[in-house]
Structures are given as structure tokens and as C-alpha cells.
Design a protein around this motif. Structure first.
Motif, PDB file in Angstrom:
ATOM      1  N   SER A  65       0.826  -1.211   0.000  1.00 54.18           N
ATOM      2  CA  SER A  65       0.000   0.000   0.000  1.00 54.18           C
ATOM      3  C   SER A  65       0.858   1.257   0.000  1.00 54.18           C
ATOM      4  CB  SER A  65      -0.929   0.005   1.215  1.00 54.18           C
ATOM      5  OG  SER A  65      -0.215   0.267   2.419  1.00 54.18           O
ATOM      6  N   GLY A  69       0.711   2.201  -3.637  1.00 49.12           N
ATOM      7  CA  GLY A  69      -0.325   3.200  -3.425  1.00 49.12           C
ATOM      8  C   GLY A  69       0.237   4.598  -3.260  1.00 49.12           C
ATOM      9  N   LEU A 173      -4.769  -3.030  -0.817  1.00 48.57           N
ATOM     10  CA  LEU A 173      -3.703  -2.027  -0.846  1.00 48.57           C
ATOM     11  C   LEU A 173      -4.311  -0.635  -1.017  1.00 48.57           C
ATOM     12  CD1 LEU A 173      -2.687  -0.662  -3.839  1.00 48.57           C
ATOM     13  CD2 LEU A 173      -2.223  -3.052  -4.300  1.00 48.57           C
TER      14      LEU A 173
END
Length: 294
Positions: A65, A69, A173
Motif C-alpha cells: 500500500s 499506493g 492495498l
């Protein structure tokens, strides 16, 4: 490949290619980190209710993540807000060359002559974009380069991740990236709520398209193709997305088709093609477990 799967592969690349143009409209309507936060929130809301929590993989997903992300998409959309979509579509293709370098450094992979040539060409093409009219400064260009590095780094994380459904991986995520990118937006941006209130259909449409279309639908179709066919049959289609993105930016956004874009884009894509096709010939899955760089 059957005609149906060829059409699906072309559809996926069209969705990913147009994604950079749609995202450009989104970051013009909303602060880029805030736009990223809303995109992740929508992905999580659409995915998580249909899957069980993958407790065995949560630590790896938490790391993903951040790398995919916050680092990749946070920098990608922030860089995109300061440069043209066509140039961004070229620069973000540095993901595979970075993956090659990380493979050498972290997994002791051998860097053969073809991948050396491909990597050098890819970076050389991006260098030509410096000073291009739609790249007003080096700041967005550097941000986009680091976004490509975040994509490559994410694939290192995925290689060590326990087996997880790819769509579920995307959902979790995204959920864990929401507070990260949201906090950065709160600290580094302002005017989020007024921008959200005044956003027209293009801003809202960009959120829906990048979340539901490019992230969920396209990734689901692509993973299905990867499961049904050898990588050598599927990987070459991945070279179409940046070309579609460049053409769409010129035709739909009216961006100029400069010699830097033509020369830099051609050199970069030749380099990436060498890398991708080399992976395919070795019958190894290229580092695309987290999907398209855009």
C-alpha cells in the motif's frame, strides 16, 4: 490466442492507454493527492465487500500500500498535474527498466546484453523529454521517474507476497493507502472541499474511470488473459497502452506532438519492448503483478 481474447487484450490496453488522459482531467479538477485518495477509496469500496480478509498476507499488503499506493500513484498523479499526459505516458514506462535493475541488485539476476541495451535506450528516451514544452520544469519529470521506480519496487514486494487474489490485493492495498495519501493531501494541499464541490462531470468521471475501469475491470481482464495464455502471447500487447496514451493526449487534449515526444517516446518504447519481449522469450512472467504503471 482466440479472437475473443485478442479483442479483450486490445480493450485492456485501450482502457489503460486512455487512463493517463482521464487522470490528467482529474488532477486538473482536484488536488492530485486528494484525487488519489478518492480513487483508492472508491476501489476499496467496490472490492472489499466481496472478499474475505486475507490475514496471511496483510503485512505484505501494508507494505504494498505504501510502495504502490502512496509512492507510485501519489507521485504519478502529482507529477501528472505539472506536465503533459503524453510525456507522462512515456516517462512512466521506466517501470520495467527499473525492475531489471532491482532484479540485478536484489535477486542477483544476470543482466544480459539485450536487457542492458533496452535499459539504456529507455532512460535515454526520457532524458530527451527534459525541456519539452509540456514539461515546464524538472520537478514533475523527477516525480514521474520516482513513480516508475515505485512500480518496480512494488513488484519486488509482490514476489514475496503470499498468494492473494489479484483483485483482492488491489482492494486491500487501496484501502490501506487511503489514510496515507489522505494525510499527505491534508498536509501538502489545500482547497480540497471547494474543489470537490465545484468539480464537474470530468472530475467525478475521472475518479470513476481510474478506479472502476482502469483498476478493477482492466486488471481483472488482464489477469484472466495471463492465466489462460503463455506470457509470450500476452506481454506484447502491453506495449500498446503508452502509444494509445500519447495519441489520445495529442488528439483529445490538444497537446503538441513535438520532436522530443516523437524521438524520446520511440527510443523509450524500443527499449521497453526489448526488455518485455526478452522476458516473454524466456517464458518468465514480467514484473506486472500489480498491473499497468498507470
Amino acid at each position: 490466442m482466440p479472437a475473443r481474447d485478442i479483442l479483450l487484450a486490445l480493450l485492456v490496453q485501450a482502457i489503460w492507454g486512455l487512463n493517463i488522459v482521464v487522470a490528467k482531467a482529474g488532477v486538473e479538477a482536484l488536488p492530485p493527492l486528494f484525487f488519489t485518495t478518492l480513487r483508492f477509496a472508491l476501489v476499496a469500496a467496490l472490492v472489499l465487500p466481496f472478499f474475505r480478509i486475507p490475514w496471511h498476507a496483510m503485512k505484505g499488503l501494508a507494505l504494498l500500500s505504501f510502495t504502490f499506493g502512496t509512492l507510485h500513484f501519489g507521485l504519478l498523479f502529482t507529477g501528472l498535474s505539472g506536465m503533459g499526459a503524453a510525456a507522462a505516458a512515456i516517462v512512466i514506462q521506466l517501470g520495467p527498466p527499473f525492475a531489471v535493475l532491482l532484479g540485478v541488485l536484489m535477486f542477483k539476476e544476470k543482466l544480459g546484453p539485450k536487457r542492458i541495451v533496452g535499459t539504456v535506450l529507455a532512460f535515454s528516451g526520457v532524458v530527451l523529454l527534459a525541456g519539452e514544452p509540456t514539461v515546464p520544469s524538472l520537478v514533475p519529470l523527477v516525480l514521474m521517474v520516482f513513480a516508475a521506480f515505485g512500480w518496480a519496487l512494488s513488484n519486488v514486494v509482490v514476489k514475496r507476497l503470499p498468494e492473494v487474489n489479484p483483485v483482492l490485493m488491489t482492494g486491500w492495498l487501496s484501502a490501506m493507502a487511503v489514510p496515507q495519501v489522505g494525510l499527505l493531501s491534508l498536509l501538502l494541499e489545500d482547497g480540497q472541499i471547494p474543489a470537490l464541490i465545484s468539480a464537474d462531470w470530468r472530475g467525478w468521471g475521472a475518479i470513476v474511470y481510474t478506479a472502476a475501469g482502469a483498476s478493477i475491470v482492466a486488471h481483472s481482464l488482464w489477469y484472466g488473459l495471463v492465466r489462460r495464455h503463455e506470457m509470450g502471447q500476452v506481454a506484447p500487447f502491453g506495449l500498446l497502452a503508452p502509444v494509445i496514451g500519447i495519441v489520445a493526449a495529442v488528439l483529445l487534449l490538444g497537446e503538441p506532438l513535438t520532436w522530443q515526444k516523437l524521438a524520446g517516446g520511440t527510443i523509450t518504447m524500443v527499449g521497453v519492448a526489448i526488455i518485455q519481449l526478452r522476458w516473454a522469450r524466456l517464458k518468465r512472467r514480467p514484473p506486472e503483478e500489480v498491473g499497468s504503471p498507470t
